[in-house]
Design an enzyme around this catalytic site. Structure first.
Site, short mmCIF file in Angstrom:
data_model
loop_
_atom_site.label_atom_id
_atom_site.label_comp_id
_atom_site.label_asym_id
_atom_site.label_seq_id
_atom_site.Cartn_x
_atom_site.Cartn_y
_atom_site.Cartn_z
N SER A 29 -60.59 -58.03 18.15
CA SER A 29 -60.99 -57.01 19.13
C SER A 29 -61.24 -55.66 18.45
O SER A 29 -62.07 -55.59 17.55
CB SER A 29 -59.91 -56.94 20.22
OG SER A 29 -60.39 -56.28 21.33
N ASP B 124 -66.02 -63.25 27.87
CA ASP B 124 -65.59 -62.03 27.20
C ASP B 124 -66.74 -61.02 27.25
O ASP B 124 -67.87 -61.36 26.88
CB ASP B 124 -65.25 -62.39 25.73
CG ASP B 124 -64.78 -61.19 24.91
OD1 ASP B 124 -64.68 -60.08 25.46
OD2 ASP B 124 -64.51 -61.39 23.72
N HIS C 77 -61.27 -63.34 26.34
CA HIS C 77 -60.88 -62.28 25.40
C HIS C 77 -59.36 -62.19 25.24
O HIS C 77 -58.63 -62.28 26.21
CB HIS C 77 -61.42 -60.92 25.85
CG HIS C 77 -61.25 -59.88 24.78
ND1 HIS C 77 -62.15 -59.73 23.75
CD2 HIS C 77 -60.26 -58.98 24.55
CE1 HIS C 77 -61.71 -58.77 22.93
NE2 HIS C 77 -60.57 -58.30 23.39
#
Ligand SMILES: *[C@@H]1O[C@H](CO)[C@@H](O)[C@H](O)[C@H]1NC(C)=O
Ligand SMILES: *[C@@H]1O[C@H](CO)[C@@H](O)[C@H](O)[C@H]1NC(C)=O
Length: 412
Positions: free
Chosen positions: A192, A352, A382
């Protein structure tokens, strides 16, 4: 009386069920577990909004509870030696294998950058601690898990610069020698926002002629890679998906640069681009960079451009300019800067908002001649790699972690 209590009980149950229930796609495994997990995040987010509204604490300060809940003190075990150190002044937790395959053997190293939208997260959270130990024991590698400083207390470029300093310091002969690390086998990796920092630092280092020791690989797990178009098909399709809804991602982006809420509002409306940014749109043009299967039925239109930043956002030139800085948005560099990059692993998830950032980077890296392994999870969401700890442990997290480590084993 009893009937009354039953009615109240049933009403409460259905309210709870109504609150927890979300239209999560059928394909996602362990849907109910994900709904329950996400109802925790949603509740926290509502509390954070409320707290900010009444002026108690800022939104992100409340959300930081996510980090605190899973925070541990990393300690050595029978296989892994754990120390807390500083590299050029920046904290990192260092994990080293205890079993040495003969003293002459040099080891591989992974510099790991945790996720959390530059605002949350810590190398000292149990999922990151477990991941580091798994890398150490399966690869006999050294892991540096960097505790870079966080926004909003430390805005861009502080988190990036902390990471840059650690990597730069570690990639010196005498430092690598202290840890018995092979200078030709060092990777940078992150998930991320950590994937964003990993991609950015790889670009900056590989393009420095004076940098003698280079990175061998970069492994990016559902990375954030650009701030200019927050309406890609994946942003549209997944705007209400669990763990990282679009509003939260936009919050993270804006808080990375400023506490001023005007930027958040402009980004929510995708009207945050200045005329100077428009020459960069070609680097994130999803109509050209996404394989058709991912474009689905969405119709491309370039992000709108504000003619001069006026209105309530006046005076916010700094943050607006930073959005287009490649140290924040690594997708915005020209092809010539991609060409020297180390081989890459990119993990993306169907459900995501950041899916298309990752896929566009895959397209651009490949076009520049970089060797790329792209692993796309059709049922992925995600943040999944974080969910390895009971009671929020997901099967998909195990598969992702195993495949990621397998790639490192074969490519680092
Ligand atoms: C984006 O790509 C499409 C198709 O390749 C092209 O027609 C369009 O002009 C491009 N737009 C921008 C802003 O680069
Ligand atoms: C895209 O454009 C086509 C043709 O104009 C239209 O039929 C379709 O509904 C549009 N798709 C979306 C997601 O708006």
């Amino acid at each position: 009386m009893r009937l009354g209590s039953i009615v109240v009980f049933v009403a409460l149950c259905s309210l709870t069920a109504y609150y927890i229930y979300e239209p999560i796609p059928e394909e996602i495994e362990e849907r109910w577990k994900l709904m329950l997990t996400n109802s925790f995040f949603r509740t926290l987010s509502h509390l954070a909004d409320l707290s900010e509204l009444v002026g108690l604490k800022d939104y992100m300060d409340v959300m930081y509870a996510v980090t605190l809940i899973e925070r541990i003190v990393p300690v050595s075990d029978e296989r892994v030696q754990v120390t807390e150190e500083r590299f050029d002044g920046v904290e990192a937790v260092v994990y080293q294998p205890k079993l040495r395959g003969g003293d002459a053997d040099l080891r591989r190293a992974v510099i790991y950058l945790h996720g959390g939208g530059w605002c949350l997260g810590s190398s000292r959270m149990s999922p990151y601690d477990l991941l580091a130990r798994q890398i150490v024991t399966e690869l006999n590698a050294v892991v540096l898990s960097v505790e870079y400083r966080l926004a909003p207390a430390h805005h861009f470029p502080v988190p990036y610069e902390d990471v840059y300093r650690v990597v730069k310091h570690f990639l010196q002969k005498w430092v690598l020698a202290q840890y018995s690390v092979d200078p030709e086998r060092v990777a940078v990796s992150g998930d991320s926002a950590g994937g964003n920092l990993a991609a950015a630092v790889s670009q900056q280092l590989q393009n420095e002629p004076a940098q003698q020791i280079k990175l061998k690989a970069q492994a990016l797990i559902y990375p954030v890679l650009q701030a200019l178009d927050l309406n890609t098909p994946s942003y549209q399709q997944n705007q209400d998906m669990p763990i990282l809804p679009r509003t939260l991602m936009v919050r993270f982006w804006s808080e990375y640069f400023t506490r001023d809420k005007a930027l958040f509002r402009a980004m929510m409306a995708n009207t945050h681009n200045s005329p100077e940014s428009s020459r960069l749109f070609k680097f994130i043009n999803w109509s050209a960079l996404l394989p058709e299967a991912y474009q689905k039925d969405y119709n491309y239109s370039a992000p709108s451009v504000a003619q001069g930043i006026g209105g309530e956002a006046a005076g916010m030139d700094g943050p607006f300019r930073s959005l287009a800085d490649p140290r924040a948005s690594p997708l915005l560099v020209p092809d010539a800067d991609l060409f020297p990059l180390p081989k890459a692993y990119v993990l993306t998830c169907e459900y995501d908002v950041l899916r298309d950032d990752g896929i566009m980077y895959v397209t651009r890296l490949r076009a520049a001649g970089v060797q790329v392994t792209h692993e796309h999870y059709d049922t992925g969401f995600h943040g999944a790699v974080m969910f390895t700890v009971w009671p929020t442990d997901f099967l998909i997290a195990r598969r992702m972690t195993d495949n990621y480590i397998k790639w490192l084993r074969e490519n680092l």
